[in-house]
Scaffold this motif. Structure first.
Motif, mmCIF file in Angstrom:
data_model
loop_
_atom_site.group_PDB
_atom_site.id
_atom_site.type_symbol
_atom_site.label_atom_id
_atom_site.label_comp_id
_atom_site.label_asym_id
_atom_site.label_seq_id
_atom_site.Cartn_x
_atom_site.Cartn_y
_atom_site.Cartn_z
ATOM 1 N N GLY A 1 65.966 21.040 47.733
ATOM 2 C CA GLY A 1 67.379 20.753 47.522
ATOM 3 C C GLY A 1 67.813 20.817 46.075
ATOM 4 O O GLY A 1 68.922 20.420 45.738
ATOM 5 N N ILE A 2 66.944 21.309 45.199
ATOM 6 C CA ILE A 2 67.357 21.485 43.800
ATOM 7 C C ILE A 2 66.843 22.829 43.272
ATOM 8 O O ILE A 2 65.918 23.411 43.822
ATOM 9 N N ASP A 3 67.462 23.269 42.180
ATOM 10 C CA ASP A 3 67.029 24.526 41.573
ATOM 11 C C ASP A 3 65.731 24.326 40.815
ATOM 12 O O ASP A 3 65.545 23.321 40.133
ATOM 13 N N THR A 4 64.845 25.289 40.918
ATOM 14 C CA THR A 4 63.622 25.241 40.128
ATOM 15 C C THR A 4 63.489 26.560 39.369
ATOM 16 O O THR A 4 64.121 27.550 39.713
ATOM 17 N N ILE A 5 62.669 26.526 38.348
ATOM 18 C CA ILE A 5 62.352 27.748 37.622
ATOM 19 C C ILE A 5 60.908 28.084 37.955
ATOM 20 O O ILE A 5 60.019 27.263 37.724
ATOM 21 N N VAL A 6 60.687 29.249 38.528
ATOM 22 C CA VAL A 6 59.322 29.629 38.870
ATOM 23 C C VAL A 6 58.758 30.523 37.771
ATOM 24 O O VAL A 6 59.435 31.434 37.300
ATOM 25 N N GLU A 7 57.574 30.209 37.339
ATOM 26 C CA GLU A 7 56.875 31.076 36.391
ATOM 27 C C GLU A 7 55.584 31.538 37.037
ATOM 28 O O GLU A 7 54.728 30.728 37.372
ATOM 29 N N LEU A 8 55.452 32.841 37.206
ATOM 30 C CA LEU A 8 54.203 33.367 37.741
ATOM 31 C C LEU A 8 53.251 33.582 36.569
ATOM 32 O O LEU A 8 53.655 34.102 35.532
ATOM 33 N N VAL A 9 52.032 33.142 36.733
ATOM 34 C CA VAL A 9 51.065 33.349 35.655
ATOM 35 C C VAL A 9 49.855 34.112 36.171
ATOM 36 O O VAL A 9 49.652 34.243 37.381
ATOM 37 N N GLU A 10 49.080 34.624 35.249
ATOM 38 C CA GLU A 10 47.914 35.428 35.611
ATOM 39 C C GLU A 10 46.862 34.562 36.312
ATOM 40 O O GLU A 10 46.820 33.361 36.094
ATOM 41 N N PRO A 11 46.019 35.194 37.129
ATOM 42 C CA PRO A 11 44.980 34.438 37.825
ATOM 43 C C PRO A 11 44.127 33.624 36.856
ATOM 44 O O PRO A 11 43.882 34.057 35.732
ATOM 45 N N LYS A 12 43.701 32.444 37.313
ATOM 46 C CA LYS A 12 42.791 31.544 36.574
ATOM 47 C C LYS A 12 43.385 31.011 35.266
ATOM 48 O O LYS A 12 42.660 30.580 34.387
ATOM 49 N N LYS A 13 44.690 31.039 35.138
ATOM 50 C CA LYS A 13 45.301 30.540 33.908
ATOM 51 C C LYS A 13 45.703 29.074 34.006
ATOM 52 O O LYS A 13 45.979 28.423 33.015
ATOM 53 N N ILE A 14 45.761 28.546 35.237
ATOM 54 C CA ILE A 14 46.066 27.119 35.395
ATOM 55 C C ILE A 14 44.741 26.368 35.236
ATOM 56 O O ILE A 14 43.769 26.715 35.893
ATOM 57 N N PRO A 15 44.712 25.351 34.372
ATOM 58 C CA PRO A 15 43.449 24.648 34.149
ATOM 59 C C PRO A 15 42.904 24.032 35.446
ATOM 60 O O PRO A 15 43.653 23.479 36.236
ATOM 61 N N ARG A 16 41.598 24.193 35.675
ATOM 62 C CA ARG A 16 40.950 23.609 36.844
ATOM 63 C C ARG A 16 40.381 22.264 36.448
ATOM 64 O O ARG A 16 39.967 22.078 35.306
ATOM 65 N N SER A 17 40.349 21.349 37.389
ATOM 66 C CA SER A 17 39.684 20.090 37.073
ATOM 67 C C SER A 17 38.911 19.598 38.271
ATOM 68 O O SER A 17 39.257 19.865 39.403
ATOM 69 N N GLU A 18 37.850 18.884 37.997
ATOM 70 C CA GLU A 18 37.080 18.241 39.056
ATOM 71 C C GLU A 18 37.945 17.113 39.592
ATOM 72 O O GLU A 18 38.686 16.494 38.864
ATOM 73 N N GLY A 19 37.810 16.847 40.866
ATOM 74 C CA GLY A 19 38.560 15.730 41.435
ATOM 75 C C GLY A 19 40.039 16.006 41.495
ATOM 76 O O GLY A 19 40.468 17.104 41.813
#
Ligand SMILES: [Zn+2]
Lengths: 125, 429
Positions: B396-414
């Motif tokens: 119900g609200i506007d968002t801004i989507v940013e597509l990023v390259e694979p594996k660019k979002i930091p991974r974390s355990e848990g």
């Protein structure tokens, strides 16, 4: 001819990183075109070692794709564009290559090749 | 009988509410303190509940183990416990009457989804301190069904028993349901052909419509969502009916309020917020205005099934994960659901809240999948727009989507660091 394309964020250093990976793996760039919109870019390339390039780029976690393209001499472009136009073949995009050549991506490769053969126009596909 | 009219429900609720408030005040030192500034005789209807302070997880933690008790220790015949994320578990106590009521609630739930005495009910929830196993066990027994108390684990044996004894009803977590289906296929058993599973009752963790689709395509004929928690006796507080359009809460046993988790203000039906539950029948440990931290919507109109008990929608998330953007509550689970059903994206994302001037903005950063088609730039732009549109429909609200390259979002355990609230970091909240 197989073309590689890579999705890149439109940020400083991303293209340099891509080129560095190719260089480190002794892959030679024969042609390159960049399309960009806002935050994104797509880099299209013709390289000398296609399979190897796919492998190293995927290992570097890049979104890589392949597509079939046609390469012709730049000085035949006017003629070819007219022929394609008459037959309803659309050129989706094009970018230049070394050796006075140009890379074409068309929406109907089969027909495009047929007409180039018929007219005796030299091409690589 | 639980088929009560709205009028009957309200009458019972008001009567039981007055009784439980008085009972809690008279029998539990914890509530006596909590109600010290309130004229408890003025609490006569659900609306009057507003005068009473909330009971929270912190209250339970600070009064570990039995500070909320409202009966003499001699009356207790059972303990259960749920694991806390830090420190002490949450311990709950039951009297004989509490166990009878719990049995009744679980029996109602199973009956509502169509379980009868002819069914073979396999219970693959954990038996023990966790309330899941025993709750369903009592409910199925009361109906007179044939119970297989497998508890969790030993998945291959679960499937063998399912096949050999002709299990028709499976009770387990949705994730274990999916795992059972997968394992069956590895054993060359096609659940849809070789097993007789009519009904699956899935709870103890939030799940989505996508998961229902998967469960119904690969495992059971009909998958139903059930809600409960140890503090509220266990499973059996609410369950979906055959229309699968929200979970009916047994309103003669519980009063549900939905509040704004930031202000504590009570919201109208249809509005999204934190669920606050008052137990009307619990003897050993009543919970009065208990903040569940679960986010949902209450729907009070009549369901197509004819039952007048109000419905809560699927649990959207926990208050801990909630973001308020331009006055609207947003949950990572809603965003995740949209991302998961969109082709070309990986399930790795980050949600960034920021403020420019007086305007909040919400950025959803998501990785493209490695097999994402990248030949044409329009494909990328289309994907971004499609995602923005679907997020707008869902949130119900506007968002801004940013597509990023694979594996660019930091991974974390848990637990993944999915939410970054720059407004908080800038001291704007
Ligand atoms: Zn219903």
């Amino acid at each position: 001819m197989k073309q590689l394309s890579v999705f890149l964020e439109n940020r400083p250093g991303r293209l340099a990183n891509l080129l560095k990976i190719l260089e480190e793996n002794k892959i030679k760039l024969l042609a390159m075109g960049i399309a960009e919109a806002g935050n994104y870019g797509i880099v299209r390339m013709i390289v000398d070692k296609f399979e190897k390039a796919i492998e190293v780029l995927r290992n570097a976690n890049m979104a890589v794709n392949q597509a079939d393209v046609i390469i012709i001499d730049l000085d035949r472009l006017t003629e070819v564009a007219k022929l394609f136009g008459e037959l309803g073949i659309n050129i989706d995009y094009a970018y230049s290559m070394n050796d006075n050549k140009i890379v074409l991506k068309v929406d109907n490769e089969e027909n495009a090749i047929k007409i180039l053969n018929n007219k005796g126009i030299k091409f690589i596909a | 009988m639980y088929k009560l009219s709205k009028k009957e429900i309200i009458e019972i609720q008001n009567k039981r509410l007055r009784a439980i408030i008085k009972y809690a005040y008279e029998n539990s030192p914890f509530y006596r303190r909590k109600f010290s500034k309130i004229d408890i005789d003025s609490i006569r209807t659900k609306e009057d509940l507003k005068k009473i302070p909330f009971t929270t997880k912190d209250d339970v933690r600070e009064n570990y183990p039995l500070g909320l008790l409202a009966v003499d220790f001699s009356k207790i015949i059972r303990f259960h416990a749920s694991s806390g994320t830090t420190g002490n578990p949450t311990v709950v106590a039951y009297t004989k009457k509490d166990l009878e009521n719990w049995t009744e609630l679980c029996a109602r739930c199973l009956e509502l989804v169509g379980v009868t005495s002819n069914d073979v009910v396999q219970i693959a929830y954990g038996y023990g301190l966790f309330t899941g196993g025993l709750g369903f066990h009592y409910g199925a027994e009361k109906i007179g069904a044939k119970v297989i108390p497998t508890s969790t684990g030993n998945t291959k044996r679960q499937i063998k028993l399912m096949k050999d004894l002709g299990t028709t009803v499976i009770c387990c977590t949705p994730s274990y349901g999916l795992y059972l289906a997968e394992t069956a296929k590895e054993e060359n058993i096609d659940p849809k052909k070789d097993l007789k599973l009519r009904i699956g009752v899935f709870g103890a963790e939030p799940w989505s419509e996508n998961t229902r689709k998967k469960l119904e395509e690969n495992f059971v004929e009909n998958a139903y969502d059930i809600y409960g928690m140890a503090e509220l006796t266990g499973p059996g507080v609410a369950i979906e009916c055959k229309y699968k359009n929200g979970l009916h809460v047994w309103e003669d046993y519980f009063i549900v309020e939905i509040i704004d988790p930031n202000t504590g203000e009570v919201l109208e039906p249809g509005e999204k917020g934190e669920m606050v539950i008052t137990t009307l029948m619990k003897e050993a440990m009543p919970f009065i205005r208990y903040r569940t931290r679960d986010i949902t919507i209450l729907e009070d109109d009549q369901c197509d099934c004819g039952l007048d008990h109000a419905r809560i929608m699927r649990i959207l998330g926990r208050t801990d994960d909630m973001l308020k953007i331009r006055g609207i509550c947003v949950f990572p689970s809603q965003i995740e659901e949209v991302i998961l059903k969109t082709n070309g994206l990986s399930p790795h994302y980050q949600i960034i809240a920021d403020r420019e001037g007086v305007m909040d903005k919400l950025i959803v950063r998501v990785e493209v999948a490695e097999n994402f088609k990248t030949d044409k730039l329009t494909d990328v732009v289309m994907l971004q727009r499609k995602l923005e549109e679907e997020l707008k429909d869902s949130l119900g609200i506007d968002t801004i989507v940013e597509l990023v390259e694979p594996k660019k979002i930091p991974r974390s355990e848990g637990k993944a660091q999915r939410i970054i609230d720059l407004r908080k970091m800038k001291g704007l909240l």
